[in-house]
Design a protein around this motif. Structure first.
Motif, PDB file in Angstrom:
ATOM      1  N   SER A  53       0.775  -1.192   0.018  1.00 40.39           N
ATOM      2  CA  SER A  53      -0.087  -0.115  -0.110  1.00 40.39           C
ATOM      3  C   SER A  53       0.858   1.071   0.165  1.00 40.39           C
ATOM      4  O   SER A  53       2.001   1.243   0.615  1.00 40.39           O
ATOM      5  CB  SER A  53      -0.881   0.053   1.111  1.00 40.39           C
ATOM      6  N   LYS A  55       0.509   3.650   1.441  1.00 39.22           N
ATOM      7  CA  LYS A  55       0.276   4.459   2.995  1.00 39.22           C
ATOM      8  C   LYS A  55       1.413   3.640   3.508  1.00 39.22           C
ATOM      9  O   LYS A  55       2.357   4.383   4.495  1.00 39.22           O
ATOM     10  CB  LYS A  55      -1.054   3.996   3.666  1.00 39.22           C
ATOM     11  N   ALA A  67       1.261   9.437   0.473  1.00 45.59           N
ATOM     12  CA  ALA A  67       0.022   9.011   0.508  1.00 45.59           C
ATOM     13  C   ALA A  67      -1.221   9.841   0.108  1.00 45.59           C
ATOM     14  O   ALA A  67      -2.279   9.504  -0.275  1.00 45.59           O
ATOM     15  CB  ALA A  67      -0.491   8.614   1.851  1.00 45.59           C
ATOM     16  N   GLY A  69      -0.893  12.188  -2.329  1.00 42.16           N
ATOM     17  CA  GLY A  69      -0.782  12.307  -4.016  1.00 42.16           C
ATOM     18  C   GLY A  69      -0.443  13.741  -4.168  1.00 42.16           C
ATOM     19  O   GLY A  69      -0.332  14.488  -5.254  1.00 42.16           O
ATOM     20  N   TYR A  73       4.389  12.540  -4.284  1.00 44.02           N
ATOM     21  CA  TYR A  73       3.877  11.321  -5.250  1.00 44.02           C
ATOM     22  C   TYR A  73       4.448  11.343  -6.596  1.00 44.02           C
ATOM     23  O   TYR A  73       4.952  10.325  -7.042  1.00 44.02           O
ATOM     24  CB  TYR A  73       2.399  11.697  -5.094  1.00 44.02           C
ATOM     25  N   LYS A 109      -4.660   3.774  -8.557  1.00 43.75           N
ATOM     26  CA  LYS A 109      -5.137   4.875  -7.903  1.00 43.75           C
ATOM     27  C   LYS A 109      -6.467   4.473  -7.068  1.00 43.75           C
ATOM     28  O   LYS A 109      -6.538   5.441  -6.355  1.00 43.75           O
ATOM     29  CB  LYS A 109      -5.309   5.831  -8.864  1.00 43.75           C
ATOM     30  N   LYS A 112      -4.968   2.395  -4.164  1.00 37.15           N
ATOM     31  CA  LYS A 112      -3.747   3.278  -3.421  1.00 37.15           C
ATOM     32  C   LYS A 112      -2.562   2.119  -3.318  1.00 37.15           C
ATOM     33  O   LYS A 112      -2.030   2.191  -2.112  1.00 37.15           O
ATOM     34  CB  LYS A 112      -4.233   3.671  -2.145  1.00 37.15           C
TER      35      LYS A 112
END
Length: 369
Positions: A53, A55, A67, A69, A73, A109, A112
């Motif tokens: 993930s 995260k 996390a 975006g 990112y 997306k 995630k």
């Protein structure tokens, strides 16, 4: 893999000392993260895919905006793209290998998730290169501000157990990936090295892994700087070596206390030999001088066969063969025969020890008769 719920990895000492990463700081940290994912829930070995993930990656890599975006990112995606275009060069005695790490990748997306299709080279890397004793922790690497510190950390970990090591100065420059502009400027190189040593010492002491500082000394040959000695003042607790699955020989480790050493020897013998002949191995490991005994099973058996043959020299009817063996070996060692044996023709200290021990036993036997 995980230790105490922290991501970490193991790498082969020899290959660590012969690699050329040529990666920047961000690429090194992501590369280390991917290595740490092996043998965790993130890695599917059969499909050769790492799935994590965003995260989780943000937390492990200390990229706080990943996390959300945000700008991190995009930077992360750019770094992954660059890492895909790079490779690791491993130069050993038998071959030079090119290891491409990442194949295709995507960031889902909707879920995630970061999905990375690893290369065949990486799979081989995880089964061969990662089977070793250089233990690195992701949490330390993530706090390092320089790629030079990360590369120095890899090297220092691969030398763990040694008190010092001397290398060619150009070897160290190459390993740290120091710019070519510093090759002829010892001042710039020392500045880079000083900063890396200071940062590494600060982090290692913060996490309480090594008691004293790492230091270094540069040597000259004539007017030219030629070699550098790294001093590793690493008196470590035996608990730090449990992770190595007792791969290191007891003689290769510098312990904080004699008690730590005894615990490690005890566990090492139990791990390698189980309960069979435990007393035999323990007796010889504690009785034979470390300078001539490398804790190899064939050597232990060879010495013990001599002990068994001559153990009747000890006139103690209440002592068993183990006690007599220890008494016999200690009596021999106290006389230092292995240092002054006249027929010292062997270069191998162990063989010299074995021959002189057998000769001494013969003399004791004749003396008794």
């Amino acid at each position: 893999m995980k230790k105490d719920n922290e991501l970490c990895s193991q790498k082969n000492n020899e290959l660590i000392q012969n690699y050329a990463w040529n990666l920047n700081k961000s690429e090194l940290k992501i590369f280390e993260y991917l290595c740490c994912c092996v043998n965790t829930e993130h890695y599917n070995k059969e499909k050769n895919i790492i799935r994590a993930s965003i995260k989780n990656m943000a937390m492990e890599l200390n990229i706080h905006n990943l996390a959300d975006g945000g700008i991190d990112y995009k930077r992360f995606a750019d770094t992954i793209k660059k890492l895909r275009d790079k490779s690791v060069i491993v130069d050993t005695e038998t071959a030079i290998k090119n290891i491409a790490v990442i194949g295709d990748w995507e960031i889902d997306k909707r879920t995630k998730e970061f999905i990375c299709y690893m290369t065949h080279s990486f799979k081989e890397f995880t089964t061969v290169f990662s089977q070793g004793y250089t233990f690195t922790e992701l949490k330390l690497i993530n706090e390092m501000m320089s790629k030079y510190t990360i590369n120095l950390y890899y090297l220092v970990q691969s030398w763990n157990g040694k008190e010092h090591i001397t290398v060619d100065i150009n070897y160290l420059r190459k390993k740290l990936q120091v710019p070519k502009s510093s090759y002829d400027n010892i001042g710039k190189f020392k500045q880079i090295l000083d900063n890396s040593v200071d940062e590494l010492n600060r982090l290692i002491q913060h996490y309480n892994h090594i008691g004293d500082e790492i230091s270094y000394e540069i040597h000259k040959q004539g007017k030219k700087y030629s070699t550098i000695t790294i001093y590793l003042h690493n008196r470590v607790s035996v608990n730090d070596y449990i992770f190595y699955d007792y791969s290191k020989l007891p003689i290769e480790i510098s312990f904080e206390t004699d008690e730590d050493k005894e615990i490690y020897i005890d566990e090492w013998i139990e791990h390698h030999y189980g309960s069979i002949d435990y007393e035999k191995y323990y007796t010889l490991f504690t009785a034979i001088p470390e300078i001539v005994h490398k804790y190899k099973v064939d050597k232990v058996d060879a010495i013990f066969s001599i002990v068994s043959e001559y153990v009747n020299i000890i006139n103690d009817r209440y002592a068993d063969i183990i006690m007599k063996a220890e008494m016999l070996i200690n009596r021999f060692n106290n006389r230092k025969w292995y240092n002054n044996y006249e027929k010292n023709t062997e270069k191998d200290a162990y063989l010299h020890y074995l021959k002189s021990f057998e000769c001494w036993c013969e003399q004791q036997k004749k003396y008794k008769q």
